[in-house]
Design an enzyme around this catalytic site. Sequence first.
Site, PDB file in Angstrom:
ATOM      1  N   THR A 181     -30.760  -7.034   1.177  1.00 47.35           N
ATOM      2  CA  THR A 181     -29.953  -7.227   0.008  1.00 47.35           C
ATOM      3  C   THR A 181     -28.603  -6.792   0.515  1.00 47.35           C
ATOM      4  O   THR A 181     -28.525  -6.155   1.549  1.00 47.35           O
ATOM      5  CB  THR A 181     -30.474  -6.248  -1.085  1.00 47.35           C
ATOM      6  N   THR A 230     -31.213  -1.091  -2.318  1.00 48.39           N
ATOM      7  CA  THR A 230     -31.791  -2.120  -1.452  1.00 48.39           C
ATOM      8  C   THR A 230     -33.192  -1.687  -1.048  1.00 48.39           C
ATOM      9  O   THR A 230     -33.476  -0.503  -0.992  1.00 48.39           O
ATOM     10  CB  THR A 230     -30.913  -2.349  -0.207  1.00 48.39           C
TER      11      THR A 230
HETATM   12  N1  GLY Z   1     -34.218  -5.480  -3.422  1.00 41.22           N
HETATM   13  C1  GLY Z   1     -34.363  -6.854  -3.272  1.00 41.22           C
HETATM   14  C2  GLY Z   1     -35.595  -7.413  -3.869  1.00 41.22           C
HETATM   15  O1  GLY Z   1     -36.632  -6.830  -3.756  1.00 41.22           O
HETATM   16  O2  GLY Z   1     -35.528  -8.436  -4.446  1.00 41.22           O
END
Ligand code: GLY
Length: 319
Positions: A181, A230
């Site tokens: 992310t 993230t």
């Molecule tokens: N943190 C990104 C996701 O799991 O979508």
Amino acid sequence: MLDNRVQPKLIIHGGAGSSLKGKEAVAAVRRSLYNVIEEVYDLLLTGADARDAVVLGCQLLEDDPRFNAGTGSVLQSDGQIRMSAALMEGNSQRFSGVINVGRVQNPINLAKFLQDSADRVLSEQGAAELLRELNAPVYNPLTDIRLQEWMLERQDNFDKTMAGVVAERELVKASEPGRGTIGVVALDSQGCLAAGTSTGGKGFERIGRVSDCAMPAGNYATTKAAVSCTGIGEDIIDECLAARVVVRVTDGLSLAEAMQRSFTEASHNGRDFGAISIDATGAIAWGKTSQVLLSAYHDGDRIGDTLEWQGDELTNFVV
Ligand code: GLY
């Protein structure tokens, strides 16, 4: 302080997950992150507000195919790219975002547009309608390496639940999971905070799966603190991580204490993620339960990063 103004602060991330393979990979990610830090920090020094700085930082990270957001997003189980992005401005305490949008270069721009809208979080069909209304050019964020990863996984019947580490340019094997992310947190020269987060998701997920990224669990900001997360979205949601840290700061903990307490709890709960944060005093803090957090910051004097930060500590900070 700059005259009467606050010293701007900035921290960004390009994902969290398993360790990068080798010095060259670390150097390449560092270059990518530092380029973004330099451009966005220069903008903050001109007096730009935190929200604009966060949007620019997210655009630059989305445009870098190294990271799993915008160009270079991972594919979902059906071979489609669906991206999510969110923006929150601390003074207005206003959250906006899009969930599972495709065919756009910068999902963060949609989140920015929605900041001033009555309906501030749009999912698939609504986000697609908005793209049409805005006459946004159709864009394909697919890269060869993401397609190859998906085809490799298809041969194995998708027995992996997460796509490869985002920041590596080589094909990632199924035995080496990682996640990513991108995110940006900024404090501007007026003392305002903002946070933005953008993702292609976990990769190989079921159609309709919703990321933490466009929820206050993954991206949150008030006048007191701002956080971008993230890692595994389900873990971030279960801890309600970003809002949890911000509420703790609002209730009187320092940012370092709020991060430490939240990551200690997360570690006990076996979570797998990372987060970056800044508070209104200008403290910058980061944390991870995953092996590595791909993050860099500007503390007003210098640029630093967390790429080789290992060991037992769950959190760290600069003031
Ligand atoms: N943190 C990104 C996701 O799991 O979508």
